[in-house]
Design a protein around this motif. Structure first.
Motif, mmCIF file in Angstrom:
data_model
loop_
_atom_site.group_PDB
_atom_site.id
_atom_site.type_symbol
_atom_site.label_atom_id
_atom_site.label_comp_id
_atom_site.label_asym_id
_atom_site.label_seq_id
_atom_site.Cartn_x
_atom_site.Cartn_y
_atom_site.Cartn_z
ATOM 1 N N ASN A 204 0.837 -1.190 0.000
ATOM 2 C CA ASN A 204 0.000 0.000 0.000
ATOM 3 C C ASN A 204 0.873 1.241 0.000
ATOM 4 O O ASN A 204 1.615 1.487 0.938
ATOM 5 C CB ASN A 204 -0.920 0.015 1.225
ATOM 6 C CG ASN A 204 -1.935 -1.098 1.142
ATOM 7 O OD1 ASN A 204 -2.396 -1.411 0.054
ATOM 8 N ND2 ASN A 204 -2.255 -1.689 2.275
ATOM 9 N N LYS A 209 -5.833 10.115 4.487
ATOM 10 C CA LYS A 209 -6.720 11.264 4.439
ATOM 11 C C LYS A 209 -6.227 12.339 5.397
ATOM 12 O O LYS A 209 -5.799 12.047 6.514
ATOM 13 C CB LYS A 209 -8.149 10.859 4.805
ATOM 14 C CG LYS A 209 -8.792 9.967 3.765
ATOM 15 C CD LYS A 209 -10.242 9.706 4.078
ATOM 16 C CE LYS A 209 -10.874 8.848 2.991
ATOM 17 N NZ LYS A 209 -12.290 8.562 3.264
ATOM 18 N N ILE A 243 -1.849 0.573 -5.103
ATOM 19 C CA ILE A 243 -2.823 1.093 -4.149
ATOM 20 C C ILE A 243 -3.864 -0.001 -3.943
ATOM 21 O O ILE A 243 -4.236 -0.697 -4.892
ATOM 22 C CB ILE A 243 -3.462 2.412 -4.627
ATOM 23 C CG1 ILE A 243 -4.234 2.229 -5.938
ATOM 24 C CG2 ILE A 243 -2.421 3.491 -4.777
ATOM 25 C CD1 ILE A 243 -5.041 3.467 -6.331
ATOM 26 N N GLU A 246 -9.565 -0.707 -1.508
ATOM 27 C CA GLU A 246 -10.339 0.249 -0.708
ATOM 28 C C GLU A 246 -9.935 1.686 -1.041
ATOM 29 O O GLU A 246 -10.788 2.566 -1.207
ATOM 30 C CB GLU A 246 -10.138 -0.037 0.771
ATOM 31 C CG GLU A 246 -10.936 0.897 1.689
ATOM 32 C CD GLU A 246 -10.703 0.593 3.153
ATOM 33 O OE1 GLU A 246 -11.294 1.294 3.989
ATOM 34 O OE2 GLU A 246 -9.924 -0.344 3.461
ATOM 35 N N MET A 247 -8.627 1.929 -1.151
ATOM 36 C CA MET A 247 -8.161 3.270 -1.472
ATOM 37 C C MET A 247 -8.564 3.663 -2.897
ATOM 38 O O MET A 247 -8.913 4.819 -3.163
ATOM 39 C CB MET A 247 -6.646 3.357 -1.300
ATOM 40 C CG MET A 247 -6.104 4.773 -1.371
ATOM 41 S SD MET A 247 -6.778 5.836 -0.054
ATOM 42 C CE MET A 247 -5.963 5.135 1.377
ATOM 43 N N ASP A 250 -11.979 4.884 -2.835
ATOM 44 C CA ASP A 250 -12.030 6.239 -2.275
ATOM 45 C C ASP A 250 -11.658 7.281 -3.322
ATOM 46 O O ASP A 250 -12.282 8.345 -3.422
ATOM 47 C CB ASP A 250 -11.084 6.355 -1.075
ATOM 48 C CG ASP A 250 -11.638 5.693 0.174
ATOM 49 O OD1 ASP A 250 -12.849 5.414 0.206
ATOM 50 O OD2 ASP A 250 -10.860 5.449 1.121
ATOM 51 N N PHE A 289 -6.221 13.825 0.221
ATOM 52 C CA PHE A 289 -5.136 12.865 0.402
ATOM 53 C C PHE A 289 -3.803 13.583 0.443
ATOM 54 O O PHE A 289 -3.598 14.590 -0.229
ATOM 55 C CB PHE A 289 -5.121 11.843 -0.740
ATOM 56 C CG PHE A 289 -6.307 10.928 -0.752
ATOM 57 C CD1 PHE A 289 -6.395 9.862 0.118
ATOM 58 C CD2 PHE A 289 -7.347 11.143 -1.651
ATOM 59 C CE1 PHE A 289 -7.486 9.022 0.104
ATOM 60 C CE2 PHE A 289 -8.442 10.303 -1.676
ATOM 61 C CZ PHE A 289 -8.516 9.243 -0.791
#
Length: 422
Positions: A204, A209, A243, A246-247, A250, A289
């Protein structure tokens, strides 16, 4: 009515047991894949490959292509009350034999497997795998009425149809659950490899955030020959940055929110070109971000694309384009696929329509054109109108896959409305 052979159909094995064996073989196949190939190939591609390998094509009779042959025959009438029989031995009479050839499609093994239903009469026929035909032969004495032949044939075909239908239901359930079984076996093997510290499937990229930024939910606006698995690199599998899913979702949510604001006030944004619209999307992303070393995780490259990079290679690419027809759409896709990417690159193709009134027609062009690209692998469900998600092979390396999420935002204003605003 006598059939001239005793080749029983659906009689030599059990379909339920065969499907249990097929399920076990499909999950076992996961553990038999070479380690580097297993790790180098995306989960979706592995699932597609293994489910296709273990697909069992249901039987289907092509009755509209049935042909028939007829010939003279000697029919055994021993014991029949309407014929005088000898005291010993067999008695034969002159008769006719009809042979029906019914083409079929499907797995030839199914002709020998019982379905989960019972008939007191066993179906009889011959299977010719060379011509993919079911052969049914009927014979009777020469004074037999034609209607009796038809009645016997129809009765046999009806029984066979019912068994094929029952098999089809069992096969449908098997095919529906097979991807889940295979995916579970893949997940288990990857988990075991992780325990051994051999696999780091996703690094990752640090991206968090910003503190104090509000959460929001954008307004909702009212997808069988097994493809060969790609060969792993000669150097073997090496974990690469990406990445996580989930990211990625987003990031897409922020782009979706930005696009909704564009559509809500098209007169404000219509004057912007590709680069201006891209910069606006970029500001939305970097407002929520931040990266490891700078305040800007998402960076500008060229006129229209946005990237997240790690070790100077793109892990996320966003391409913004003004709608200019199918040619421009495919050129934008090729740009994405030409980038040097990590193995699991995720991307967004954001299309803005400013000049075309028929927005629904544009959306139809996207849905029709992108799956025809030679690097297309699969479509994935988005559950949203005006959005599509596809997976393509990278132009650089077929082992690498690029996920492309496509947005379409409509900034078109009717000329008279635009004039009034001025």
């Amino acid at each position: 009515m006598r059939q001239t052979n005793r080749n029983y159909l659906f009689h030599d094995g059990d379909l339920s047991s065969t499907l249990d064996d097929a399920r076990a073989a499909a999950t076992e196949a996961v553990s038999l894949l070479p380690r580097d190939q297993f790790l180098s190939t995306s989960i979706d591609t592995l699932v597609e490959h293994l489910t296709a390998q273990h697909h069992i094509e249901p039987l289907q009779l092509l009755e509209e292509h049935t042909t028939m042959d007829q010939q003279e025959a000697r029919v055994d009438v021993t014991g029949r009350f309407d014929y005088a029989t000898r005291d010993s031995g067999r008695t034969f009479a002159a008769g006719h034999e009809l042979t029906f050839y019914i083409p079929y499609t499907g797995d030839v093994r199914l002709w020998h497997l019982k379905a989960n239903m019972f008939f007191s009469v066993v179906s009889v026929g011959t299977i010719d795998p060379r011509s993919s035909s079911l052969i049914i032969q009927l014979a009777n004495t020469s004074n037999t009425d034609a209607a009796r032949y038809k009645q016997a044939f129809d009765s046999e075909i009806t029984r066979i149809r019912q068994i094929i239908q029952a098999q089809g239901g069992m096969l449908s359930a098997y095919h529906n659950e097979l991807p889940t079984l295979v995916r579970g076996a893949i997940d288990r093997r990857r988990a075991e490899l992780e325990k051994l510290n051999v696999l780091a499937s996703v690094f990752n990229i640090p991206m968090v955030k910003k503190s104090g930024m509000p959460e929001f939910r954008p307004i909702e606006v009212a997808r069988r020959i097994a493809r060969p698995l790609p060969r792993p690199a000669a150097t073997g599998f090496k974990p690469e940055p990406a990445i996580n899913t989930e990211m990625f979702e987003d990031v897409l949510s922020i782009i979706r929110h930005a696009g909704a604001s564009f559509e809500g006030a098209p007169q404000t944004y219509k004057s912007l070109g590709e680069e201006g619209l891209r910069d606006n999307v970029l500001s939305h992303l970097n407002a929520l971000f931040e990266g490891r070393a700078t305040g800007e995780t998402f960076r500008k490259y060229g006129k229209t694309d946005i990237r997240i990079e790690e070790e100077s290679r793109a892990a996320f690419v966003g391409e913004c384009k003004l709608w200019g027809g199918e040619k421009i759409l495919l050129e934008a896709l090729n740009q994405l696929l030409d980038y040097v990417t990590w193995r699991d690159c995720k991307s967004a193709l954001v299309i803005f329509n400013k000049d075309v009134a028929g927005f629904s027609e544009i959306q139809g062009t996207v849905a029709r054109a992108l799956p025809t690209h030679p690097n297309f692998l699969r479509a994935k469900e988005t559950g949203r109108i005006g959005e599509w998600r596809y997976v393509f092979k990278s132009a650089e390396d077929p082992v690498r896959e690029v996920t492309v999420h496509v947005f379409m935002f409509n900034l078109y204003l009717k000329p008279e409305r635009s004039a009034k605003k001025r």
